[in-house]
Design a protein around this motif. Structure first.
Motif, PDB file in Angstrom:
ATOM      1  N   UNK C  30       4.635  -9.483  13.834  1.00  0.00           N
ATOM      2  CA  UNK C  30       3.807 -10.231  12.878  1.00  0.00           C
ATOM      3  C   UNK C  30       4.564 -11.428  12.339  1.00  0.00           C
ATOM      4  N   UNK C  31       3.764 -12.434  11.960  1.00  0.00           N
ATOM      5  CA  UNK C  31       4.307 -13.609  11.287  1.00  0.00           C
ATOM      6  C   UNK C  31       3.493 -13.807  10.027  1.00  0.00           C
ATOM      7  N   UNK C  32       4.163 -13.905   8.875  1.00  0.00           N
ATOM      8  CA  UNK C  32       3.427 -14.080   7.617  1.00  0.00           C
ATOM      9  C   UNK C  32       3.784 -15.409   6.984  1.00  0.00           C
ATOM     10  N   UNK C  33       2.749 -16.145   6.584  1.00  0.00           N
ATOM     11  CA  UNK C  33       2.969 -17.390   5.860  1.00  0.00           C
ATOM     12  C   UNK C  33       1.698 -17.701   5.092  1.00  0.00           C
ATOM     13  N   UNK C  34       1.826 -18.092   3.819  1.00  0.00           N
ATOM     14  CA  UNK C  34       0.616 -18.392   3.026  1.00  0.00           C
ATOM     15  C   UNK C  34      -0.165 -19.573   3.611  1.00  0.00           C
ATOM     16  N   UNK C  42       2.396 -20.065  14.897  1.00  0.00           N
ATOM     17  CA  UNK C  42       3.635 -19.404  15.318  1.00  0.00           C
ATOM     18  C   UNK C  42       3.339 -18.032  15.924  1.00  0.00           C
ATOM     19  N   UNK C  43       2.425 -17.309  15.314  1.00  0.00           N
ATOM     20  CA  UNK C  43       2.062 -15.986  15.835  1.00  0.00           C
ATOM     21  C   UNK C  43       1.480 -16.110  17.246  1.00  0.00           C
ATOM     22  N   UNK C  44       0.626 -17.099  17.415  1.00  0.00           N
ATOM     23  CA  UNK C  44      -0.020 -17.279  18.718  1.00  0.00           C
ATOM     24  C   UNK C  44       1.003 -17.585  19.801  1.00  0.00           C
ATOM     25  N   UNK C  45       1.990 -18.362  19.460  1.00  0.00           N
ATOM     26  CA  UNK C  45       2.985 -18.757  20.457  1.00  0.00           C
ATOM     27  C   UNK C  45       3.672 -17.541  21.085  1.00  0.00           C
ATOM     28  N   UNK C  46       3.839 -16.492  20.296  1.00  0.00           N
ATOM     29  CA  UNK C  46       4.567 -15.321  20.790  1.00  0.00           C
ATOM     30  C   UNK C  46       3.717 -14.057  20.851  1.00  0.00           C
ATOM     31  N   UNK C  47       2.406 -14.215  20.697  1.00  0.00           N
ATOM     32  CA  UNK C  47       1.540 -13.043  20.819  1.00  0.00           C
ATOM     33  C   UNK C  47       1.691 -12.049  19.682  1.00  0.00           C
ATOM     34  N   UNK C  48       1.979 -12.538  18.487  1.00  0.00           N
ATOM     35  CA  UNK C  48       2.127 -11.657  17.322  1.00  0.00           C
ATOM     36  C   UNK C  48       0.909 -11.807  16.418  1.00  0.00           C
TER      37      UNK C  48
END
Lengths: 330, 330, 330, 330
Positions: C30-34, C42-48
């Motif tokens: 997972x990638x979390x950012x407000x 960023x999540x899409x780039x690494x499948x998260x």
């Protein structure tokens, strides 16, 4: 996404497979090697299909491009098979050990209008590219002399040497290619000397372990190459390009930048980065990137079969010159 | 031809005598040393007159200028005696270990309008001069930080240390002078730390062998100095001058430029040129040249007693700071 | 496979995300950012999985470890939340700008027996590790002096500086950590000077852009640090470690090894590799590798919250010393 | 004290005169030059007698040894005249441009048992001596390849070139001597290429400005030499000696050690020390020292007429090879 098959799961195949799998414009589809375990292990690492037969890999519908890392005698056949099917090819050097066969391959590829690149990885080394760029930018004016130092860390195994085609066709061939690239002109005359200073028994193979080559172009540009199969201080790869308005050179790579000072020595650097897989890791990656970009974008191949043929021709001239003690016209 | 007498036939006197004898605008007239054999040997080498008494040497009619290389406590007396007779003086550092006495000397010399130069030889090192010139030429813009490394090859003998005035006044004083010269401004605050990492028994002398100094000027320029009485790799003398538009630095000197490559190390350089007499041989010669030129041509002294006094004042501040753990205002 | 969530999708989060996704022992969950778009990209780039809320990311069942790359004020809360849930944490420096709060965090983590690593990436730079190894191997004997040069290529934006905590807590904190690591002992005294030589208006922020720090340990080892927010020649990162039996130093990195010779200059090298993301790319990767290995193998954290706290304490001492002109006891 | 006459008051004569005058075992007795003013000026500088006739200088009773710095065609005659009178000779290279005449001179000198040294100054360069010593000490094992770079800063005047004997006999001859010295064996085969890349009109003189030479010895050791009459970055003098157990090389000299860092370049060094009189100032002095020591102590000459003859022979082979495109057996 360009579907790539890697033929040959040896050390060079592993490098190309990893680079094909992580490049954002390609995916690794298949790995072919007659040694099943080798194909299986490498394919598994990157989620590709393992095959024993390279022809089957070439013929797969999801394969758009192949990377040939198989033994030299198979290069031409695989290359032409793929070319006929309209698939792009990156082929390890040399194209072949026989110049006539390399010529035939080049001619056939030309006839087919096929996309084939020969893998002279050193052209893609970031420092080598900076040297070439400095020439292109006119920084050093007309090139006058190119000096190439190319020494391996240690003698390859006898079996490898036996089928290598000899030091000029196996090792110096990289330097012949770099010489052509930096000179920007074809050498027209080659003089070479060869010695057996590392292993005198190499006379059995009619081969040398220590050589020097001297070449000039039609306009009088000159090039010196020195090679040795063994250097105790590591894998020595240096270029010096001297021109009318300046000079550029590169430096070897080391694992870190540490410098040591003691009571007996100062500025002591580490031994050089060994061996070609480590030293040229970036170059291998950038080479495959360039291949993929050229294929996907429909651009000219950055290194051609003609380039492979020319380097081989220079190697043949060097073999003859070292044997006869005469300069050989190219 | 400027007639020169060298006072003190020790290692530093020998250097100055040779330089005075071979400079084309001077001749070595006399050498004075209370050790008769030392005076005789050095005088004989260059065809000068040997004397035991430095005062007699100063007073000789054929002596126009003196070089003071005697023990520190005699500096002020000899300097002033020569100054009163209208003779030019090159005096080894420090002027004196006592700041009040150095101040008195500076004042008296000012009153007499005498020609006295203090021998901060490092200012005349060709590389140091190139650094200073780069600053003057505006190459690096405003100086922001000066970093000085100054390490001796080995601890001096106890007797030397006992009368040296301590590391700050004896050794770091050179670096204080270079700091002022490179900063182009007076430091206004000095912080120092001192340790006994080479020889713990130096506490008997209330001295240190390893020190760091940090200074700033009124405009906020900063300087760091590190010194150690012992460095196994030799006499380490480096300057780094960092400014708004660039940085310049020098490199240590070695006997030759050989670089060695072996199975364990690459680019191995020799240990550094030892010691100050060898390392700064050119600087000593150029220093005396500058002194002779200034005297003969009636130009200002390139390094003054005021410079000697200022360096001593910084050394005193460092002594106080290292003892109290407080930054000391200059 | 260790499931990792990266909190914060800024430039540092991107680095950690890529390294987490390609490490063979972890996967990026997972990638979390407000900022939704940032998290999504960023999540899409690494499948998260993208999330807006970092707490939600921490609490996911498939998240075993988190990497905190959010703004400093959030570090302690996120760290403790994860710690309480038994999840491992890699937290960007500084732990907090307030020492008391950092102390509280360290205490709580100790009480929980939680696995928290502070991200001092420079310890993982291959050259820095070689320096540390040379010390550990006894190559240079007892360390006497450490000299650290740390200059940024250019002044950060005003907004960044405003919330940075000041140069000592934001920039020099890395050097304080390296000083402790190389000295192998805690500094007990800190002297600092600060100037505004790049931007005089930094007095509005009560901050400096050019600083020097001098420290010593209980046994008398010494350390000098110099920092500047702007160096026209690039990101300057050098260490010199001088000991009783020798010295080791590192060198800056450049994009290639080309050296140029012209009519006006020789041995010309390229400007330095900019900026921390490029210069320390290997270090960031090796840092995350070390974190993952420590978590998966149940080994001690290579850098602890205590380390983060100590570096912050030294920064606080430097702030006080620069303001008061007095050496500050740690 | 050895009484020395210097024949020829040109730039090389001036160097030898100064060294003869300041060596502690010799004195400069006479200077001979057909240009009266030149002889007078140089003689006056060192308190020697000026003469127009070199024969008269040789025949002076107070002359024990002569240094020949006159035009090449006069070398053999002056050398033999002095030899017959039992006087020692240091003769500038080349002995003669005609190999038969050099052979005759060598034979006659052998018959007379005369003391004649040929002035290959580069053998006395401190760094070159360290390279040779490293070989002698077995540091690099058996020598395999010698690489010599030798480039002049700028093309000599047409008149000089016209009577120079061509680049191989005039310039490369130094490198042939160094090659023999470092190889420790006689080359048995020479291949050379020559181009006119600096000044195409050199074809009028049947000369080249840019050359490469490749040689091997009976045991298979190899040597590459590159020369150019013009290098914009200065006087380039490098040796690389590569052996079975390591490699040694030297570096060019510069006026100072300053290194510059700016927004566009780092580690910038100065252009090289020009020209041979400055670059080899130490070598010229040490060469004359060695000559004087050999004469006074009755030791063998460190460089003989045979050495001069052998270098000339290699130059002749290179001339032939460059013209015919064939390797020439020595």
């Amino acid at each position: 996404m360009l579907g790539i098959a890697v033929l040959g799961a040896g050390r060079i195949g592993k490098i190309h497979a990893a680079n094909a799998a992580t490049n954002k414009r390609s995916r690794l589809v298949a790995v072919a090697d007659p040694v099943d375990a080798a194909a299986a292990a490498l394919a598994a690492e990157w989620g590709a299909a393992p095959l024993a037969d390279p022809i089957a890999a070439i013929e797969r519908a999801d394969v758009d491009a192949i990377v040939i890392g198989t033994p030299t005698p198979t290069h031409v056949e695989l290359m032409l098979h793929a070319a006929k099917l309209g698939k792009a090819v990156l082929c390890e050097k040399p194209v072949d050990l026989d110049l006539a066969r390399a010529d035939m391959a080049a001619k056939e590829i030309g006839r087919l209008g096929a996309r084939v690149m020969v893998a002279f990885n050193r052209r893609f080394d970031p420092s080598a590219r900076q040297l070439r760029k400095a020439i292109d930018d006119g920084e050093i004016g007309d090139v006058r002399q190119v000096v190439i130092t190319s020494r391996d860390p240690g003698l390859a195994p006898r079996d490898y040497l036996r089928s290598s085609g000899g030091i000029f066709r196996d090792m110096t061939i990289h330097d012949f290619d770099m010489a052509r690239w930096f000179l920007g002109e074809e050498p027209v005359e080659v003089s070479a000397v060869g010695s057996r200073l590392v292993d005198p028994t190499l006379d059995e193979l009619d081969d040398y372990d220590t050589v020097m080559v001297q070449m000039k172009t039609a306009s009088g540009k000159q090039c010196h190459i020195n090679c040795c199969r063994e250097a105790v201080y590591g894998y020595d790869q240096r270029f010096e390009i001297y021109g009318a308005r300046g000079m550029v050179m590169n430096e070897n790579l080391r694992p870190s930048t540490i410098r040591r000072w003691s009571s007996t020595a100062t500025e002591v650097r580490e031994p050089l980065l060994n061996f070609f897989l480590e030293r040229y890791a970036d170059a291998y990656r950038l080479e495959l990137d360039a291949f993929i970009d050229a294929v996907v974008d429909g651009q000219p191949m950055p290194v051609t079969v003609h380039d492979g043929r020319q380097a081989l021709r220079l190697a043949d001239c060097a073999v003859e010159s070292a044997a006869t003690g005469r300069a050989v016209a190219v």
